[in-house]
Design an enzyme around this catalytic site. Structure first.
Site, PDB file in Angstrom:
ATOM      1  N   ARG B 331      70.694 -16.580 -10.933  1.00  0.00           N
ATOM      2  CA  ARG B 331      70.424 -15.476 -10.701  1.00  0.00           C
ATOM      3  C   ARG B 331      70.957 -14.846  -9.768  1.00  0.00           C
ATOM      4  O   ARG B 331      72.209 -13.920  -9.507  1.00  0.00           O
ATOM      5  CB  ARG B 331      70.196 -14.925 -11.575  1.00  0.00           C
ATOM      6  CG  ARG B 331      69.319 -15.157 -12.954  1.00  0.00           C
ATOM      7  CD  ARG B 331      67.775 -14.949 -13.496  1.00  0.00           C
ATOM      8  NE  ARG B 331      67.558 -14.723 -14.925  1.00  0.00           N
ATOM      9  CZ  ARG B 331      66.861 -14.356 -15.020  1.00  0.00           C
ATOM     10  NH1 ARG B 331      65.586 -14.001 -14.786  1.00  0.00           N
ATOM     11  NH2 ARG B 331      66.342 -14.245 -16.659  1.00  0.00           N
ATOM     12  N   HIS B 402      65.387  -6.974 -10.762  1.00  0.00           N
ATOM     13  CA  HIS B 402      65.070  -7.837 -11.715  1.00  0.00           C
ATOM     14  C   HIS B 402      63.450  -7.979 -11.639  1.00  0.00           C
ATOM     15  O   HIS B 402      62.354  -6.876 -11.762  1.00  0.00           O
ATOM     16  CB  HIS B 402      66.019  -8.155 -12.162  1.00  0.00           C
ATOM     17  CG  HIS B 402      65.347  -9.138 -13.457  1.00  0.00           C
ATOM     18  ND1 HIS B 402      65.701  -8.388 -14.761  1.00  0.00           N
ATOM     19  CD2 HIS B 402      65.521 -10.115 -13.769  1.00  0.00           C
ATOM     20  CE1 HIS B 402      64.871  -8.959 -14.924  1.00  0.00           C
ATOM     21  NE2 HIS B 402      64.758 -10.359 -15.305  1.00  0.00           N
ATOM     22  N   GLU B 426      53.665 -11.718 -12.761  1.00  0.00           N
ATOM     23  CA  GLU B 426      54.190 -11.252 -11.222  1.00  0.00           C
ATOM     24  C   GLU B 426      53.773 -10.625 -10.609  1.00  0.00           C
ATOM     25  O   GLU B 426      54.626 -10.966  -8.932  1.00  0.00           O
ATOM     26  CB  GLU B 426      55.041 -10.270 -12.307  1.00  0.00           C
ATOM     27  CG  GLU B 426      56.908 -10.307 -11.480  1.00  0.00           C
ATOM     28  CD  GLU B 426      58.147  -9.197 -11.928  1.00  0.00           C
ATOM     29  OE1 GLU B 426      57.269  -8.565 -12.947  1.00  0.00           O
ATOM     30  OE2 GLU B 426      58.818  -8.644 -11.331  1.00  0.00           O
ATOM     31  N   SER B 441      59.585 -16.492 -16.442  1.00  0.00           N
ATOM     32  CA  SER B 441      58.442 -15.224 -15.919  1.00  0.00           C
ATOM     33  C   SER B 441      57.634 -15.352 -17.135  1.00  0.00           C
ATOM     34  O   SER B 441      56.239 -15.798 -16.977  1.00  0.00           O
ATOM     35  CB  SER B 441      59.273 -14.177 -15.177  1.00  0.00           C
ATOM     36  OG  SER B 441      60.121 -13.817 -16.718  1.00  0.00           O
TER      37      SER B 441
END
Lengths: 214, 639, 244
Positions: B331, B402, B426, B441
């Protein structure tokens, strides 16, 4: 177990079964009514007598009346619950795409009920001896009654309302019974439409013929 | 504060977790009933932990700010969840998953934690399947997988474009089972205002009931934060607009170190900004890059409609620059490449801040039906938002904030630097280093909640069994409540002219411009000044109508923005400290001649854990030096 | 474009509410409906007035938080979208927009457009789960599921619990909502084991909480932002009869 028997789904289930039973009765009634169009009262009166005396039909009659009463009781009970479920309505109204006639089932149902009361006073109660008249000659009773314009109009209006009730009732009953199928559900809907038009129309044709042409 | 002890168990990497579990202190079932645990958050990690702890017999209190635990933002994850099942016979293994994560994170994650995350990933898939999560299947009835950015195996399990929703609803269902059993008590519509620390240990939280406005005290033997990330610090992000860092920040101010705050992932494929009032940038799953090709026109300011630009005038810049991985580069790489093209003037759309993601070739090759099966709901969503049909013309995408790899520092047991305070999912920093690979995630959050925390928290609670129920009348609770109320009152009493959201927007712009996809010393220093000014302006010109009592959404926002304004400075400070480029953290001063990230392993192979030193004082940096015993540090290359 | 908003304002659960009229100028057709309300709220706050309260969170149509009854439709006149994804390009310049909270006895109004949907959670708590403990699951591929069943289960499972079905139904019935969860589990072998207990418990809870019954009107299906189908209600009925 009680909770299961009296849950909203169970009530709907019983209503659907009872309703379908009532639906089965209508073509029988209509078939016999066609005999009213004969100039000879004999066949109709014989059929009426057969219906009133044949043991199997008598049992059928008890079931039919019970079905009717259950259908009415649960229908009203559920409807009251449904009204209570939304104490405050929408100012903007409801514009959702829906099965239109489903919204008026309680009202078309109530009209049919009022009609039934009238119809029972006119015919059924004679047989029970509650109302004066000759139970051996329903042919004449019907012919005399249908020639009274106010009665004829009320009857015709109620036939129309019955049709509206039947249309949603038939397609809805199968869904309530859990019968929803990719191919058959659309077929049932078409059948419901034909049935809901044909049955009331049949009764109406008989009535109008007697009223206007006999 | 003593040096950071990450409590990594001894022994070979592959056996650490097994050995740990075999030797950890346990709490017997009778005693579990006497222990209270608070879990804040109901996402994959929070709801997972609450249900797993409930199953074990602890008394769990679970909190969320939404009206229902089913709305936690895990619900929005789209693409998938990784596991090392090797169902495709493509050579996958726990080790390979571990290695991909370490490499994808640009060697800034802790080996032992990452290995464990990979190890429990298979259990996560088994568990979700048993819970009735309808993962995609093949015609033979077995589970299907797809490939995702940054890796060369197909290990991502998915449920169309709604994997997060399906996994979250699985967690929600197991949570409901425990609620029904009475093992978990759910407190929805509660915002955590402070952490209560007694004798150095986390013993409870202060919450505000978001309906009545009532301030409540809740005590427990341990507190677990599963409060997610802080991506909304950019204002516009892929997160839920109410996602916030307040719970973690309050814990930080009570003594929990904050690790690697500047590691924020910018997701490459989001719907670009359309208007000034825009409140959110919607993610378009990374899985789209499996079949979509990313390009911009070869000519600057080419205003022709995408479909009228012929093949020879298109620059498939990812395929050109990274032939080995092509459109499937990680990413951070994809995001920066998009920014680079747009900054250079090749961007498309009204603003010039977008690139094309084109499915023309995939539709030609596989047929519209196949593409619809894979991405139908994403295409629908894109069309709903933009009014343009991706089956007919290419999507326009642009990167957006994000995922936050940074978070509360935790040791191997997922405990923060405050004993009895845990951070999972997270909210902690542990598994993704400087960049998170796609579909990891959900894997980490569920792994933390269901399989890791329930096996580590007992080690702490075993020593707490003699402690009776903690009274909320203790002075520490009263103090925490008092300061929470005072803070709310001070927000209400400023009575200036600007809304909390308008400050949030300005904060977001500062962060995006100076601490976003690329950073440099000058910009970061400027950001610190701007943030200081904005903070002052906030505390003198904020307008919050209404009262503490009752629903007050402006007050909720104001509290969250106030905390963000503080966190933002730490984030920038961390970015300044890290004089290297790694993963999502790209310092313009540190790049290779062809524009790739230039890591400095001798200087910066550490976790930056920041200690709060008090109001107006600078944060204190603690370094956890990362030891790499299994993997050799390499230059991450996707060429 | 310029709009006239008629918004239901209600201080709290025990207060009487009423409609307030707000003119909204310069609304961009690129805004979402909630962004339009954000703009209104900004104006209200700057004028020192209390903003319109509404539930919202993800703003990408998946969390199920948002939901208001707009011009006679839950989530507005466009099919298959939630309020947060409803674009203002579907409204005309000069239009009057009625904005109301969900109306149902089971969803009491908390404030303005916020309603209490905890009844949905209670139904799920009653039986919307498969009883499997963490760590006790068999290997995932040891339970093969026909792709068709799995796909159908998925189609039912995407319900977001927003409550639009209840809001749309003239009876405020929760049948579509309940049927979605029942269907998902009924179609999977994992879910069959407790199918009877589940359907009984969930229906009993649904009735108890004051939702109406199903008249097969179909408004729920027409308004469901995730297009959950009426076939699920038929399946719920079947599952219920099997549980006798």
């Amino acid at each position: 177990m009680n909770k299961i028997l009296f849950s909203s789904i169970s009530k709907k289930f019983v209503m659907a079964l009872a309703g379908l039973f009532l639906v089965l009765f209508l073509p029988v009634h209509l078939t016999i009514n066609f005999m009213l169009l004969k100039s000879d009262p004999g066949p109709f009166n014989n059929a009426a007598r057969f219906m009133a005396t044949f043991p199997v039909i008598r049992i059928f009659e008890i079931v039919l009346i019970s079905a009717l009463l259950i259908h009415i009781t649960w229908g009203i009970t559920l409807q009251i619950g449904n009204w209570l479920a939304r104490p405050v309505g929408y100012a903007g109204g409801s514009k959702s795409e829906t099965a239109f006639f489903s919204k008026f089932m309680i009202w078309t149902g109530a009209s049919v009920l009022i009609f039934l009361v009238l119809h029972f006073i006119n015919f059924y109660f004679i047989r029970l001896g509650l109302v004066k008249g000759n139970p051996e000659d329903f042919y004449s009773v019907a012919h005399q009654l249908f020639k009274i314009p106010s009665y004829a109009i009320i009857y015709l209006a109620c036939f129309a309302l019955l049709g509206l009730h039947l249309y949603h009732a038939l397609s809805s009953a199968f869904q309530t019974l859990g019968l929803n199928h990719r191919i058959w559900t659309p077929v049932v809907k078409v059948f419901a439409w034909i049935y809901a038009v044909a049955i009331p129309l049949g009764f109406a044709i008989i009535l109008i013929t007697i009223w206007k042409f006999r | 504060m003593a040096a950071l002890d990450s409590k990594i168990p001894e022994g070979p990497l592959a056996q650490k977790w097994t050995k740990y579990k075999a030797s950890v202190k346990q709490v017997n079932p009778a005693n579990k009933k006497k222990l209270d645990i608070i879990v804040v958050g109901t996402g994959l990690s929070g709801a997972g932990a609450a249900s797993a702890l409930g199953e074990l017999g602890y008394n769990v209190k679970n909190f969320c700010y939404q009206d229902s635990p089913r709305r936690a933002h895990s619900v929005a994850a789209q693409g998938g969840i990784n596991a090392a099942k090797n169902y495709q016979n493509d050579g996958d293994s726990v080790y390979r998953l571990f290695y991909d994560m370490i490499k994808g994170g640009d060697y800034r994650a802790r080996e032992a934690n990452v290995y464990r995350a990979a190890e429990v990933s298979n259990q996560v898939i088994d568990h979700f399947t048993a819970l009735g999560v309808p993962f995609a299947r093949d015609y033979g009835g077995t589970l299907d997988t797809r490939s995702f950015g940054g890796v060369q195996v197909s290990r991502t399990f998915y449920a169309r474009g709604q994997t997060g929703q399906q996994c979250l609803l699985g967690c929600y269902s197991s949570l409901n089972r425990q609620i029904k059993k009475g093992n978990v008590v759910m407190y929805p519509r509660r915002e955590m205002l402070d952490l209560v620390v007694i004798d150095g240990k986390a013993r409870g939280i202060i919450t505000r009931n978001l309906i009545t406005g009532e301030i409540e005290r809740h005590s427990a033997h341990a507190v677990v934060l599963a409060t997610g990330g802080y991506g909304t610090i950019y204002y516009l992000s892929t997160l839920a607009v109410n996602s916030n860092a307040s719970a973690a920040w309050k814990a930080h101010k009570k003594g929990a170190f904050f690790a690697n705050p500047s590691f924020i992932q910018i997701h490459p494929t989001c719907v670009p900004q359309l208007n000034h009032f825009q409140s959110k940038l919607t993610l378009m799953s990374e899985s789209l890059r499996n079949d979509g090709r990313i390009w911009v026109p070869k000519e600057k300011n080419d205003k022709r409609p995408a479909n009228s630009i012929p093949e020879e005038d298109r620059d498939y810049y990812l395929e050109r620059r990274y032939p080995a991985f092509g459109n499937l580069v990680p990413r951070d790489v994809a995001s920066r490449a998009a920014k680079e093209r747009c900054d250079a003037g090749y961007g498309v759309g009204k603003t010039g801040l977008a690139v094309y993601l084109d499915f023309r070739d995939a539709i030609r090759k596989q047929g519209k039906k196949a593409i619809e099966n894979k991405y139908g709901n994403l295409f629908e969503m894109y069309k709903t938002i933009t009014g343009s049909d991706p089956y007919e013309e290419p999507m326009m995408i642009y990167p957006a904030g994000h995922y936050t790899m940074g978070g509360l520092w935790v040791d191997y047991e997922l405990m923060t630097t405050i004993p009895g305070l845990y951070a999972i999912g997270e909210a902690n920093f542990s598994d993704h280093g400087a960049n998170r690979l796609g579909a990891s995630s959900l894997m980490q959050a569920a792994g933390d909640g269901y399989f890791v925390l329930p096996n580590t928290i007992c080690n702490y609670l075993a020593d707490e069994i003699r402690l009776p129920k903690i009274s909320t009348d203790l002075p520490e609770f009263a103090d925490a409540e008092k300061s929470a109320v005072e803070r709310l009152k001070s927000l209400l009493s400023i009575n200036g002219k600007q809304t909390a959201s308008s400050f949030h927007k300005r904060l977001g712009k500062i962060m995006w411009d100076y601490c976003g996809m690329t950073r440099n010393e000058e910009g970061l220093k400027k950001a610190l000044v701007l943030l200081e000014e904005l903070r002052k302006e906030f505390w003198s010109d904020l307008k919050v109508p209404g009262k503490i009592n009752g629903v007050n959404q402006e007050l909720e926002k104001a509290g969250r923005v106030a905390d963000y304004l503080e966190l933002a400075s730490l984030l920038v400070t961390d970015a300044l400290d890290r004089r290297e480029s790694c993963g999502a953290h790209f310092r313009e001063e540190f790049q290779t001649p062809d524009g790739e990230a230039l890591r400095n392993d001798s200087g910066y192979a550490y976790v930056a854990a920041w200690e709060y030193a008090g109001e107006g004082k600078s944060h204190i940096l603690h370094k956890e030096h990362l030891k790499f015993e299994e993997v050799e540090l390499k230059v991450r290359s996707y060429k | 474009m310029d709009l006239r908003l008629k918004i239901w304002r209600q201080k709290d659960a025990s207060s009487q509410g009423s409609f307030e009229t707000y003119p909204m100028e310069d609304v961009s057709p690129e805004m979402s409906f909630l962004e339009m309300l954000d703009a209104l709220n900004k104006k209200l706050v700057e004028q020192g007035k209390e903003p319109v309260a509404f539930d919202h969170d993800c703003r990408e149509g998946i969390c199920g938080s948002c939901g208001m009854y707009i011009n006679g439709h839950p989530h507005g006149p466009v099919p298959a979208v939630t309020t947060c994804l409803l674009s203002m390009r579907y409204f005309r310049d000069g239009e009057t927009i009625w904005i109301e909270p969900w109306r149902a006895r089971a969803f009491p109004v908390i404030r303005d457009l916020i309603v209490d949907r905890s009844a949905f959670d209670k139904i799920q708590t009653a039986g919307g789960f498969i009883s499997v403990n963490t760590g006790g699951a068999p290997e995932a591929n040891s339970i093969p599921v026909p792709k068709k069943d799995s796909d159908n289960a998925f189609d039912a499972s995407i319900c977001i619990g927003c409550g639009a079905c209840v809001a749309a139904c003239k009876n405020s019935s929760a049948m579509l909502f309940v049927s979605a969860k029942i269907s998902q589990f009924a179609l999977l072998p994992q879910g069959r084991i407790e199918a009877k207990e589940r359907v009984r418990a969930m229906v009993e809870k649904m009735d108890e909480l004051g939702f109406g019954s199903c008249s097969n009107t179909g408004a729920c299906e027409a308004e469901c932002p995730k297009q959950i189908r009426l076939t699920n209600i038929a399946r719920l009925n079947r599952e219920y009869y099997k549980a006798f």
